[in-house]
Write a protein that holds these residues in place. Structure first.
Motif, PDB file in Angstrom:
ATOM      1  N   HIS A 322       0.855  -1.192   0.000  1.00  0.00           N
ATOM      2  CA  HIS A 322       0.000   0.000   0.000  1.00  0.00           C
ATOM      3  C   HIS A 322       0.892   1.243   0.000  1.00  0.00           C
ATOM      4  N   VAL A 325      -0.115   4.530   1.671  1.00  0.00           N
ATOM      5  CA  VAL A 325      -0.009   4.573   3.133  1.00  0.00           C
ATOM      6  C   VAL A 325       1.429   4.888   3.530  1.00  0.00           C
ATOM      7  N   GLU A 369      -3.003  -1.382  13.136  1.00  0.00           N
ATOM      8  CA  GLU A 369      -3.686  -2.155  12.095  1.00  0.00           C
ATOM      9  C   GLU A 369      -2.846  -3.369  11.693  1.00  0.00           C
ATOM     10  N   ASP A 419     -14.980  -5.218   5.775  1.00  0.00           N
ATOM     11  CA  ASP A 419     -13.611  -5.038   5.279  1.00  0.00           C
ATOM     12  C   ASP A 419     -12.575  -5.547   6.284  1.00  0.00           C
ATOM     13  N   LYS A 422      -9.026  -6.315   5.150  1.00  0.00           N
ATOM     14  CA  LYS A 422      -8.286  -5.266   4.455  1.00  0.00           C
ATOM     15  C   LYS A 422      -7.423  -4.473   5.432  1.00  0.00           C
ATOM     16  N   ARG A 424      -6.419  -1.232   6.638  1.00  0.00           N
ATOM     17  CA  ARG A 424      -7.021   0.104   6.559  1.00  0.00           C
ATOM     18  C   ARG A 424      -6.741   0.848   7.859  1.00  0.00           C
ATOM     19  N   GLN A 426      -7.022   3.837   8.786  1.00  0.00           N
ATOM     20  CA  GLN A 426      -7.965   4.881   9.187  1.00  0.00           C
ATOM     21  C   GLN A 426      -9.099   4.363  10.052  1.00  0.00           C
ATOM     22  N   ARG A 427      -9.262   3.046  10.124  1.00  0.00           N
ATOM     23  CA  ARG A 427     -10.324   2.519  10.993  1.00  0.00           C
ATOM     24  C   ARG A 427     -10.050   2.838  12.467  1.00  0.00           C
TER      25      ARG A 427
END
Length: 508
Positions: A322, A325, A369, A419, A422, A424, A426-427
């Motif tokens: 990613h 990121v 994460e 999700d 995944k 992510r 930002q969660r």
């Protein structure tokens, strides 16, 4: 067809036939054990033999089982093994009925040759005493400042190694470098000694490092090798390797302890806070039993060695997959440190302060994460001391092994949404970009309750320090973009075969 020809034709089916027969036997011996009509027991999802046949993909196998039921049993020859991803059950195990679940004789018998009566092998009063002593040490400002300086120094050293590879455009195996730098860091913090396994300048330290790795692997293998006690008696196989490694470890650590005790006795000024390393701090508190000191410091080393290195390895892997990121984190580092493009690693490191690390909320979220999807310890096991009924209405029996599954839980949609699988970051952030915690019974990478990881904040500080210095000075990409990366089935979630990357210097 001759009988021998028939046997030859059926030979490929022998493992399956044996598994079926043994599974039927296991289920039969458990039949009477769970006939109590007043109690309900979690549904049986298979036997430990199913785990053995799925060993190469064990966590994926257990993820599939958990996707059908939050809690289930696997039957072994002498007990049930109960696995749960249900937060209410996990809270019951770790907090509500904490005293009923611990290491027990089983885990102690497996671990004691390496860790003795250290904090990870004992229960009751021994555990409480060590927990209290360790908690005091981790709360001191002196240790926090000393460890931060160690982390920064080793991060700069690692950045130097990466810079040399980047200039030559050589492939870097990052997981191995993270392992070495983590061991160097934890050894300096715990014992006050420079191992320098990253550069290999200290022969005795390198010998200890190799012996410690071999001993750890042999101890881990015991959980899957039901013949280990016989092998230990005969001194063969992995147990012979363990015995040889333990002699190296014991000789080296005992020599360091004796030297530290002698130094402390010679000093006239016995005021506290003379040195920052943990061993010196314990000796200042009049803890001078060599076995006690060896057991507790080896527990600290094994706790701090692999965990941060594994997390950083998966973290860099995810950032390579990613790149947006990776760039967002690099931008956050530049803004927090206010270091100009093209600055040296030393200039960057000088600006990486604890205050600036606190500003890096997105970095913190991305590391968390990573831990959600790739927890360093993917399965946490306990021993049930007496019959109990869990909040879900089902019961467990005395002697059962009960486990919760951080790796599996990170992939459950009922916990994390559609999700869940995944990456992510930002969660973990609110609408203002501030990090938001989750329940420790849902995000279980650091456990919870009385046994919550004492080194959690230290681990984050170390990982953020390394991340800020490495990502602030370099960008990374996978050496083979399309090659799938897999985990190695073991007690810790290492990347199988390592993490091979190219690095390039930022601002050059």
């Amino acid at each position: 067809m001759k009988f021998t020809d028939l046997l030859f034709a059926l030979k490929p089916l022998f493992p399956i036939l044996i598994a079926v027969i043994l599974s039927a036997f296991i289920i039969k011996i458990h039949g009477g054990r769970f006939s109590d009509r007043k109690r309900r027991y979690h549904p049986v999802a298979g036997t430990v033999l199913h785990q053995l046949f799925n060993f190469h993909r064990l966590l994926d196998y257990m993820t599939n089982l958990t996707s059908h039921r939050k809690t289930y049993r696997l039957l072994s020859f002498i007990r049930s093994e109960v696995y749960t991803a249900d937060p209410v059950n996990i809270e019951h195990i770790l907090v509500t009925n904490f005293g009923n679940y611990g290491k027990g004789w089983y885990h102690h018998s497996v671990l004691t040759d390496l860790l003795g009566d250290g904090i990870f092998t004992v229960d009751g009063e021994k555990w409480r005493h060590q927990r209290k002593a360790a908690s005091y040490q981790f709360s001191t400002k002196l240790l926090r400042e000393f460890s931060s300086s160690v982390f920064k120094s080793n991060a700069v050293k690692l950045a130097g190694i990466i810079s040399e590879a980047a200039i030559s455009n050589n492939i870097i195996e990052l997981q191995d470098l993270f392992m070495k730098s983590a061991l160097d860091s934890v050894f300096k913090v715990v014992l006050g000694v420079e191992l320098d396994t990253m550069c290999g300048t200290y022969k005795e330290g390198t010998q200890f490092s190799n012996a410690f790795d071999e001993a750890s692997a042999a101890i881990m293998f015991r959980y899957f090798n039901f013949l280990w006690r016989l092998q230990r008696f005969l001194n063969i196989g992995s147990e012979a390797v363990l015995s040889k490694s333990l002699r190296v470890i014991d000789e080296y650590v005992n020599k360091l302890i004796r030297s530290k005790i002698e130094q402390a006795q010679k000093l006239q000024d016995n005021s506290p806070g003379m040195k920052g390393d943990i061993l010196s701090r314990f000796i200042e508190l009049k803890e001078t039993d060599p076995k006690y000191l060896k057991d507790i410091i080896l527990s600290f080393i094994i706790a701090g060695k692999d965990t941060t290195a594994i997390t950083l390895s998966w973290f860099l892997y995810q950032l390579c997959k990613h790149p947006h990121v990776q760039e967002k984190i690099a931008q956050e580092i530049r803004e927090a440190t206010r270091v100009a493009d093209g600055s040296t690693v030393d200039e960057l490191a000088a600006s990486v302060t604890e205050e600036n690390l606190e500003k890096m909320q997105y970095l913190h979220a991305a590391l968390t994460e990573t831990l959600r999807l790739h927890p360093a310890v993917p399965v946490e096991g306990k021993f049930c001391f007496s019959d109990d009924t869990w909040p879900d209405g089902f019961s467990v029996k005395k002697g059962d092994l009960v486990s919760f599954l951080p790796y599996v839980m990170g992939r459950m949609k009922f916990l994390w949404g559609e999700d869940a699988e995944k990456f992510r970051p930002q969660r973990w952030l609110d609408e203002n970009g501030i990090f938001q915690k989750e329940s420790p019974f849902k995000f279980t990478a650091f456990q919870a309750g009385p046994r919550i990881c004492l080194g959690k904040e230290f681990a984050y500080r170390q990982m953020k320090m390394f991340s800020a210095i490495l990502l602030g000075s370099h960008s990374f990409k996978l050496a083979e973009q399309n090659k799938s990366v897999k985990y190695k089935t073991s007690l810790t979630l290492q990347i199988d075969g390592g993490l091979h990357v190219y690095a390039s210097q930022r601002g050059k």
